[in-house]
Motif scaffolding. Structure first.
Motif, short mmCIF file in Angstrom:
data_model
loop_
_atom_site.label_atom_id
_atom_site.label_comp_id
_atom_site.label_asym_id
_atom_site.label_seq_id
_atom_site.Cartn_x
_atom_site.Cartn_y
_atom_site.Cartn_z
N ALA A 126 76.19 -11.92 13.00
CA ALA A 126 76.37 -10.75 13.85
C ALA A 126 75.08 -10.49 14.61
O ALA A 126 74.01 -10.28 14.02
N VAL A 127 75.15 -10.52 15.93
CA VAL A 127 73.99 -10.31 16.80
C VAL A 127 74.13 -8.96 17.48
O VAL A 127 75.20 -8.66 18.06
N PRO A 128 73.11 -8.10 17.43
CA PRO A 128 73.20 -6.79 18.10
C PRO A 128 73.57 -6.96 19.58
O PRO A 128 73.11 -7.88 20.25
N GLY A 129 74.44 -6.05 20.05
CA GLY A 129 74.92 -6.16 21.42
C GLY A 129 73.81 -6.19 22.45
O GLY A 129 73.92 -6.89 23.47
N ASP A 130 72.72 -5.44 22.20
CA ASP A 130 71.64 -5.40 23.18
C ASP A 130 70.71 -6.61 23.09
O ASP A 130 69.72 -6.68 23.82
N CYS A 131 71.02 -7.56 22.19
CA CYS A 131 70.22 -8.78 22.08
C CYS A 131 70.98 -10.03 22.50
O CYS A 131 70.41 -11.12 22.54
N VAL A 132 72.27 -9.86 22.83
CA VAL A 132 73.10 -11.03 23.14
C VAL A 132 72.56 -11.78 24.36
O VAL A 132 72.44 -13.01 24.36
N ALA A 133 72.24 -11.04 25.43
CA ALA A 133 71.75 -11.69 26.65
C ALA A 133 70.45 -12.42 26.37
O ALA A 133 70.20 -13.51 26.91
N PHE A 134 69.58 -11.85 25.52
CA PHE A 134 68.31 -12.49 25.19
C PHE A 134 68.54 -13.79 24.41
O PHE A 134 67.87 -14.79 24.65
N VAL A 135 69.50 -13.76 23.48
CA VAL A 135 69.81 -14.96 22.70
C VAL A 135 70.44 -16.03 23.58
O VAL A 135 70.16 -17.22 23.44
N GLY A 137 70.05 -16.40 26.92
CA GLY A 137 69.14 -16.90 27.92
C GLY A 137 69.82 -17.01 29.28
O GLY A 137 71.04 -16.85 29.40
N ARG A 138 69.03 -17.29 30.29
CA ARG A 138 69.57 -17.39 31.65
C ARG A 138 70.54 -18.57 31.73
O ARG A 138 70.19 -19.70 31.46
N GLY A 139 71.77 -18.27 32.11
CA GLY A 139 72.78 -19.31 32.22
C GLY A 139 73.12 -19.97 30.89
O GLY A 139 73.64 -21.09 30.86
N GLY A 140 72.82 -19.26 29.79
CA GLY A 140 73.11 -19.83 28.46
C GLY A 140 72.13 -20.88 28.01
O GLY A 140 72.35 -21.56 27.00
N GLN A 141 70.99 -21.02 28.72
CA GLN A 141 70.07 -22.11 28.44
C GLN A 141 69.41 -22.01 27.07
O GLN A 141 69.19 -23.02 26.39
N THR A 142 69.07 -20.78 26.63
CA THR A 142 68.42 -20.63 25.31
C THR A 142 69.35 -21.09 24.20
O THR A 142 68.94 -21.83 23.29
N LEU A 143 70.60 -20.70 24.27
CA LEU A 143 71.57 -21.13 23.25
C LEU A 143 71.79 -22.63 23.30
O LEU A 143 71.92 -23.29 22.25
N ARG A 144 71.82 -23.20 24.49
CA ARG A 144 71.99 -24.65 24.63
C ARG A 144 70.79 -25.40 24.01
O ARG A 144 70.96 -26.47 23.41
N THR A 145 69.60 -24.82 24.17
CA THR A 145 68.40 -25.45 23.60
C THR A 145 68.47 -25.46 22.07
O THR A 145 68.11 -26.45 21.43
N MET A 154 77.67 -23.73 19.33
CA MET A 154 77.48 -22.29 19.17
C MET A 154 78.09 -21.54 20.34
O MET A 154 77.93 -21.94 21.50
N PHE A 155 78.77 -20.47 20.03
CA PHE A 155 79.32 -19.60 21.07
C PHE A 155 79.69 -18.26 20.43
O PHE A 155 79.90 -18.15 19.22
N PHE A 156 79.76 -17.23 21.27
CA PHE A 156 80.19 -15.91 20.80
C PHE A 156 81.71 -15.86 20.86
O PHE A 156 82.35 -16.36 21.79
N ALA A 157 82.30 -15.26 19.83
CA ALA A 157 83.76 -15.20 19.73
C ALA A 157 84.18 -13.85 19.16
O ALA A 157 83.38 -13.12 18.58
N LYS A 158 85.45 -13.54 19.34
CA LYS A 158 86.03 -12.33 18.76
C LYS A 158 86.76 -12.70 17.48
O LYS A 158 87.76 -13.41 17.52
N PRO A 159 86.26 -12.26 16.34
CA PRO A 159 86.95 -12.57 15.09
C PRO A 159 88.26 -11.82 14.99
O PRO A 159 88.42 -10.73 15.53
N ALA A 183 69.76 -23.27 12.86
CA ALA A 183 70.14 -22.54 14.07
C ALA A 183 70.23 -21.04 13.80
O ALA A 183 69.83 -20.22 14.63
N GLU A 184 70.76 -20.68 12.64
CA GLU A 184 70.86 -19.26 12.27
C GLU A 184 69.48 -18.61 12.22
O GLU A 184 69.27 -17.52 12.78
N LEU A 185 68.53 -19.26 11.56
CA LEU A 185 67.18 -18.70 11.46
C LEU A 185 66.51 -18.63 12.83
O LEU A 185 65.74 -17.70 13.12
N LYS A 186 66.81 -19.61 13.68
CA LYS A 186 66.24 -19.60 15.03
C LYS A 186 66.73 -18.39 15.81
O LYS A 186 65.96 -17.71 16.50
N VAL A 187 68.02 -18.10 15.71
CA VAL A 187 68.57 -16.93 16.40
C VAL A 187 68.03 -15.65 15.79
O VAL A 187 67.69 -14.70 16.51
#
Length: 429
Positions: A126-135, A137-145, A154-159, A183-187
């Motif tokens: 669970a990632v705080p809503g105000d941190c999703v964009a930071f996680v 990254g621009r164009g999803g680049q941080t998550l891709r890295t 990795m992707f955000f989903a609705k359980p 990956a979890e610890l990195k996020v």
């Protein structure tokens, strides 16, 4: 309208992966027969529409390669016939079909996943809503890295179903256990940078432990597993030193120990088997001691070390300016190296005739590579002292400074590149 996601029954096997020939199963119990069937390589196929095919392929084939890395299967995408062939074991094909389905769903909208349906390849964070964009990254680049580093999907989903009332956006992390925990610890590290205290417990204002969210079904460890996550609190100075320039020191300790090492706030988080965690804990402790002075290690009973005698006059040549030559050896070999202070048994008439360079790593081949490179440089320095012309040995700096260069780099952070991130204090790798 898009064509439905239609996996077909197994067909003929791709010629690069011939099927295991049938073997007699008499005398085997059901579990043995099931295991053997699961190990057989076969092929599944599915039809998709042209837009989905382009989405699954990704830019330059990146998405397809990512799915292959995570599931272990080979995926052949025929854009002309709008067909995907998946070759691998039963489990690999099953995972590949799941991951392909998730990727295709992302093109249409949010992906729905039942967190209460047991999966041993999934971690949900669970990632705080105000941190999703930071996680992201621009164009999803941080998550891709992060996906690239840990071979995860990795992707955000609705359980959906029970358990969907968790706070924050739900990040799905697919992969094997080590990849998911890394990956979890990195996020968590990224979230902690954006929102300090979210993933940490504090004791008298000092971070004391990690807040581990409840695991989804299937993500729990077996009772007999020695896999775990340990934490070590760090002071601000220790944190900068243990992080290194762009996270280089952290990566070095993780690679040499075989453990997962991430810093969540001022908390060093070490994940892995008991042996991996023990090595990483030792390496981190010795590293931090180097910041204050010489380190003496009782290494004789360890199975993760090589001791290389170095003539005192060659120490500066081996370590290089600010220790950069020795850092290059570590990067090339994936090891953790430093000189150990003298022990009584190393002295002859109160004089130490050789320095002892210790090479640590869980992998013997890596230790041997580092030893060979160090010994080559020792021989090169001896040849230079006899008046020979310089030649390139093992990469890195050809500095011929004396022992004071090494000591100055060890005790004064102004000369140590491990402090390059002191002001930023973050790992951006």
């Amino acid at each position: 309208t898009r064509s439905p996601f239609r996996p077909s029954h197994p067909t003929h096997v791709h010629p690069r992966f011939p099927c295991v020939p049938p073997t007699a199963t008499s005398g085997m119990d059901d579990d043995e027969e099931m295991t053997r069937d699961d190990d057989k390589r076969d092929k599944d196929s599915m039809e998709i529409d042209k837009d989905d095919a382009a989405f699954v392929l990704g830019r330059g084939g990146a998405t397809k390669r990512k799915i292959e890395r995570v599931c272990g299967a080979m995926i052949d995408l025929n854009e002309r016939d709008c067909r995907i062939d998946v070759v691998g074991t039963s489990r690999q094909r099953r995972l590949a079909m799941d991951y392909l389905s998730f990727v295709i769903q992302q093109r249409q909208g949010p992906v729905n996943i039942d967190p209460d349906s047991p999966r041993d390849d999934l971690t949900i964070l669970a990632v705080p809503g105000d941190c999703v964009a930071f996680v992201m990254g621009r164009g999803g680049q941080t998550l891709r890295t992060i996906e690239e580093e840990w071979s995860t999907l990795m992707f955000f989903a609705k359980p959906k179903g029970a358990g969907s009332d968790a706070s924050g956006e739900m990040l799905m992390i697919f992969g094997d256990l080590r990849a998911r925990r890394g990956a979890e610890l990195k996020v968590m590290s990224a979230v902690e940078h954006k929102k300090p205290g979210h993933f940490l417990h504090f004791d008298a204002g000092v971070p004391s432990s990690l807040k581990i969210q409840p695991r989804c079904r299937g993500d729990q460890l077996p009772d007999d597993s020695d896999w775990d996550i340990e934490t070590v609190p760090l002071s601000p100075d220790d944190f900068s030193y243990a992080l290194g320039a762009q996270g280089s020191t952290r990566r070095k300790l993780a690679k040499a120990s075989g453990a997962v090492l991430e810093y969540v706030g001022m908390l060093a988080c070490i994940a892995g088997t008991k042996a991996q965690r023990s090595r990483c804990r030792d390496y981190l402790r010795w590293l931090l001691k180097q910041r204050l002075g010489p380190v003496s290690v009782d290494y004789l009973d360890r199975d993760d070390v090589l001791a290389v005698p170095v003539p005192p006059q060659s120490v500066g040549f081996i370590t290089g300016a600010r220790g950069e030559t020795l850092r290059t050896v570590e990067r090339n070999s994936g090891t953790f190296c430093f000189t150990s202070s003298a022990r009584p048994e190393d002295m002859v008439d109160g004089v130490r005739h050789d320095e002892t360079l210790l090479i640590f790593c869980h992998d013997k081949r890596a230790r041997d590579r580092a030893r060979d490179e160090i010994e080559d440089r020792i021989h090169e320095h001896a040849r230079l002292q006899r008046g020979g012309a310089p030649r390139h040995v093992g990469g890195g700096d050809r500095d011929t400074g004396d022992r004071r260069d090494r000591d100055r780099g060890r005790h004064d952070d102004r000369y140590d590149d491990r402090y390059d991130d002191r002001r930023g204090g973050r790992d951006h790798d």
